[in-house]
Each structure stands twice: as C-alpha cells, then as structure tokens.
Motif scaffolding. Structure first.
Motif, short mmCIF file in Angstrom:
data_model
loop_
_atom_site.label_atom_id
_atom_site.label_comp_id
_atom_site.label_asym_id
_atom_site.label_seq_id
_atom_site.Cartn_x
_atom_site.Cartn_y
_atom_site.Cartn_z
N GLN A 2 -3.48 72.66 47.49
CA GLN A 2 -2.43 72.00 47.89
C GLN A 2 -1.26 72.24 46.58
OE1 GLN A 2 -2.05 70.30 50.80
NE2 GLN A 2 -3.84 71.56 51.11
N ARG A 3 -1.71 72.19 45.62
CA ARG A 3 -0.62 72.27 44.39
C ARG A 3 -1.34 73.41 43.64
NH1 ARG A 3 -0.54 66.02 42.83
NH2 ARG A 3 0.96 65.35 44.29
N VAL A 4 -0.45 74.43 43.57
CA VAL A 4 -0.67 75.98 42.91
C VAL A 4 0.16 76.33 41.77
CG1 VAL A 4 -1.39 78.31 43.47
CG2 VAL A 4 -1.83 76.49 45.40
N LEU A 5 -0.37 76.54 40.57
CA LEU A 5 0.52 77.32 39.74
C LEU A 5 0.38 78.57 39.52
CD1 LEU A 5 -0.09 74.64 36.65
CD2 LEU A 5 2.04 74.75 38.08
N VAL A 6 1.50 79.33 39.61
CA VAL A 6 1.12 80.81 39.55
C VAL A 6 1.93 81.17 38.12
CG1 VAL A 6 1.79 82.95 40.50
CG2 VAL A 6 1.22 81.00 42.17
N GLN A 51 12.83 66.57 34.07
CA GLN A 51 13.12 65.53 34.85
C GLN A 51 12.91 66.37 36.37
OE1 GLN A 51 12.61 62.38 34.60
NE2 GLN A 51 12.78 62.41 36.78
N ARG A 52 13.39 67.41 36.43
CA ARG A 52 13.70 68.24 37.54
C ARG A 52 12.31 68.64 38.07
NH1 ARG A 52 18.72 70.25 35.81
NH2 ARG A 52 17.81 72.24 35.36
N VAL A 53 11.54 69.23 37.28
CA VAL A 53 10.30 69.73 37.28
C VAL A 53 9.22 68.59 37.67
CG1 VAL A 53 8.19 70.96 36.44
CG2 VAL A 53 10.64 71.83 36.13
N ALA A 54 9.35 67.54 36.91
CA ALA A 54 8.61 66.29 37.16
C ALA A 54 8.87 65.66 38.61
CB ALA A 54 8.60 65.13 36.25
N GLU A 55 9.75 65.79 38.95
CA GLU A 55 10.08 65.33 40.40
C GLU A 55 9.52 66.04 41.50
OE1 GLU A 55 14.33 64.96 40.68
OE2 GLU A 55 14.56 63.24 39.34
N VAL A 56 9.51 67.35 41.29
CA VAL A 56 8.89 68.70 42.27
C VAL A 56 7.43 68.17 41.99
CG1 VAL A 56 8.32 70.88 42.33
CG2 VAL A 56 10.81 70.27 42.07
N ALA A 57 6.50 68.23 40.76
CA ALA A 57 5.26 68.19 40.61
C ALA A 57 4.74 67.07 41.34
CB ALA A 57 4.99 68.14 38.95
N VAL A 58 5.15 65.94 41.45
CA VAL A 58 4.69 64.65 41.96
C VAL A 58 4.65 64.67 43.69
CG1 VAL A 58 5.06 63.22 40.27
CG2 VAL A 58 6.53 63.25 42.02
N GLN A 59 5.21 65.94 44.23
CA GLN A 59 5.13 66.02 45.91
C GLN A 59 3.66 66.26 46.01
OE1 GLN A 59 7.71 65.46 47.62
NE2 GLN A 59 8.75 64.85 45.64
N PRO A 60 3.34 66.17 47.44
CA PRO A 60 1.93 66.55 47.89
C PRO A 60 1.62 67.90 47.87
CG PRO A 60 3.25 65.88 49.71
CD PRO A 60 4.10 65.70 48.23
N LEU A 76 2.05 67.77 32.85
CA LEU A 76 2.10 66.79 34.38
C LEU A 76 1.69 67.90 35.32
CD1 LEU A 76 2.38 64.60 36.51
CD2 LEU A 76 4.91 65.52 36.34
N ARG A 77 2.30 69.21 35.34
CA ARG A 77 1.82 70.07 36.30
C ARG A 77 0.42 70.61 36.23
NH1 ARG A 77 4.59 74.84 35.37
NH2 ARG A 77 5.68 74.05 33.46
N ARG A 78 -0.09 70.67 35.17
CA ARG A 78 -1.49 71.08 34.82
C ARG A 78 -2.40 70.08 35.29
NH1 ARG A 78 -2.92 72.13 28.96
NH2 ARG A 78 -2.83 69.96 29.04
N GLU A 79 -2.18 68.72 35.13
CA GLU A 79 -2.63 67.57 35.39
C GLU A 79 -2.86 67.49 36.92
OE1 GLU A 79 -5.12 64.37 35.30
OE2 GLU A 79 -4.59 65.72 33.81
N VAL A 80 -1.70 67.76 37.63
CA VAL A 80 -1.74 67.52 39.05
C VAL A 80 -2.12 68.63 40.03
CG1 VAL A 80 -0.26 65.50 39.01
CG2 VAL A 80 0.68 67.78 39.48
N SER A 81 -2.27 69.87 39.15
CA SER A 81 -2.55 71.16 40.32
C SER A 81 -3.97 71.14 40.42
CB SER A 81 -2.20 72.36 39.32
OG SER A 81 -3.04 72.46 38.09
#
Length: 179
Positions: A2-6, A51-60, A76-81
């Motif tokens: 659902q949340r993928v870091l590339v 801040q812009r990235v954090a707003e995106v990162a909390v999306q489902p 945050l991105r690592r935590e929620v991915s």
C-alpha cells in the motif's frame, strides 16, 4: 503493498519502475524530485519540503520515488511504508542511464520532475552519480537498518530483476481481478 518506497541511485531506473508499479496497482505515484525542486532548478527549503512529504506520507496509499532520507520526512516515510524497493545497481548502469535520459529528454521536463526543470547536462550531478555507491549507498544501508520485521525490503541488482518483479505483480493483479 500500500505504501511503497522506491530508492536508489539516479539513473538506476527507479522512476520508470515506480511509475509502472503505480500503473499496474493503481496506487498513486509520488516523485520526491517533483516535491523538492522549484522552477529553474531552485531547491526547496528543507523544512518546507519535509512538510510537503509528511503530508503525502500519511496518505493511505502511495508509491514514492526518491531518497531524500535526511530532510524529506525520511524517518516518517520509513516508519509508515510496508515495502521498500531498492535499486542497488552498478555505477556503470546508472551512468549509462542518466546519459540515455539526457539524450532522450534534453531540454524537456521529465514526467517525474517539477515544472520548470528541463533535463540538462549537469557535471555536479554526474559526479553525484559517479560517487553514489561510495558516498550515498552506505547512508541507505544505514536507513534500511531501521526497517521492522513486518516490512519488506526488495533489492534489485539489475534491471531484469525489476522487470521480472513487475511481471509477477501484473500476473497477481490479473488473477485478483478475475476472482
């Protein structure tokens, strides 16, 4: 997924992969370069970018392409991915990738870039890619140390592996839509 870091070096094929993965899965594609750069290749303020990235990162759902681990809400991105896909390709492959990209896109804005940032020849960028394995790769390895056991780390050492992975995802998507 659902949340993928590339993640990986410029020129490795990560943006192309991320867009293709997004197309196959229907998960929205987000380019960190598009969030970071301003027209004319002007950098964003680190706090504003974070801040812009954090707003995106909390999306489902998302497929986020890019590294920016220090100031792009990296923790945050690592935590929620749930999945991290790492392009750990040889320097030669990445250098050829950026040269091909410049030859094809010179003077035009690539789909994953910010408006007003046309492809160009940038020797500082060449140096960044040339030294990536020595200078940036260790930072990514350290970043990956923070992954939990319930998160997947997929590593590609050549582009054929990435293509095969996308083929597998396509087959799984096709099977899921039939049932």
């Amino acid at each position: 997924m659902q949340r993928v870091l590339v993640m990986g070096s410029s020129g490795s094929g990560k943006s192309t992969f991320a867009r293709r993965l997004s197309d196959i899965t229907g998960i929205p594609f987000i380019s960190l370069d598009a969030l970071y750069w301003r027209p004319g290749w002007v950098t964003s303020d680190n706090a504003e970018f974070g801040q812009r990235v954090a707003e995106v990162a909390v999306q489902p759902q998302w497929v986020i392409d890019g590294n920016y681990t220090r100031y792009g809400a990296g923790e945050l991105r690592r935590e929620v991915s749930d999945t991290v896909i790492w392009f750990d390709l040889p320097r030669r492959t990445c250098m050829l990738g950026i040269m091909k990209r410049i030859a094809i896109s010179y003077g035009r804005v690539r789909p994953e870039m910010a408006e007003g940032c046309p492809e160009r020849i940038d020797f500082e960028f060449f140096r960044y890619v040339w030294t990536y394995r020595r200078q940036q790769r260790p930072k990514l390895l350290e970043y990956f140390q923070g992954l939990r056991a319930d998160q997947s780390l997929v590593c590609f050492t050549d582009r054929m592996q990435a293509d095969d992975y996308l083929k597998e995802i396509t087959v799984k998507q096709s099977r899921a839509s039939i049932h």
